[in-house]
Design a protein around this motif. Sequence first.
Motif, PDB file in Angstrom:
ATOM      1  N   GLN A   8       0.834  -1.207   0.000  1.00  0.00           N
ATOM      2  CA  GLN A   8       0.000   0.000   0.000  1.00  0.00           C
ATOM      3  C   GLN A   8       0.866   1.254   0.000  1.00  0.00           C
ATOM      4  N   LYS A  12       0.967   4.139  -2.688  1.00  0.00           N
ATOM      5  CA  LYS A  12       0.718   5.508  -2.213  1.00  0.00           C
ATOM      6  C   LYS A  12       1.814   6.452  -2.708  1.00  0.00           C
ATOM      7  N   CYS A  15       1.549   7.121  -6.445  1.00  0.00           N
ATOM      8  CA  CYS A  15       0.447   8.032  -6.772  1.00  0.00           C
ATOM      9  C   CYS A  15       0.736   9.459  -6.314  1.00  0.00           C
ATOM     10  N   HIS A  24      -8.481  10.006  -6.944  1.00  0.00           N
ATOM     11  CA  HIS A  24      -8.673   8.709  -6.310  1.00  0.00           C
ATOM     12  C   HIS A  24      -9.700   8.752  -5.190  1.00  0.00           C
ATOM     13  N   ARG A  76      -4.883   0.719  -3.372  1.00  0.00           N
ATOM     14  CA  ARG A  76      -5.086   2.172  -3.313  1.00  0.00           C
ATOM     15  C   ARG A  76      -6.425   2.503  -2.663  1.00  0.00           C
ATOM     16  N   LYS A  80      -6.541   4.680   0.719  1.00  0.00           N
ATOM     17  CA  LYS A  80      -7.206   5.989   0.736  1.00  0.00           C
ATOM     18  C   LYS A  80      -8.394   6.027   1.700  1.00  0.00           C
TER      19      LYS A  80
END
Length: 115
Positions: A8, A12, A15, A24, A76, A80
């Motif tokens: 993750q 992260k 992105c 997102h 993601r 998030k």
Amino acid sequence: MDNIKLLQNKVKMFCEEREWDEFHNPKDLAIGISTEANELLDIFRFKTEKQMDEDFEKMRPAVEEELADVLFFVLRFAQKNNIDLQEALNKKLDKNAQKYPIEKAKGNNKKYDQL
């Protein structure tokens, strides 16, 4: 830190370096999961079981790429939205163990309400 959290964080960082946070939101990430899962499904469309068995090694790179895309969006989405995927999976496995007890489900592909 467990492997899921490491993955993750990797997603992260990827992105964030590209400033994609604004794109997102839960809806768009869910659409991404579905879109990529359908691209995986498309690889197998119109193939017989025999063709899939014979051609899988040729399809493997595309399968791996689409699986990675699905995983990317799942990781993601969870990152998030503060979803602990390990905990969520454990809860789901516990729930499914109740719905699909070994003595009824072993070697059986029926849905839980038909066992």
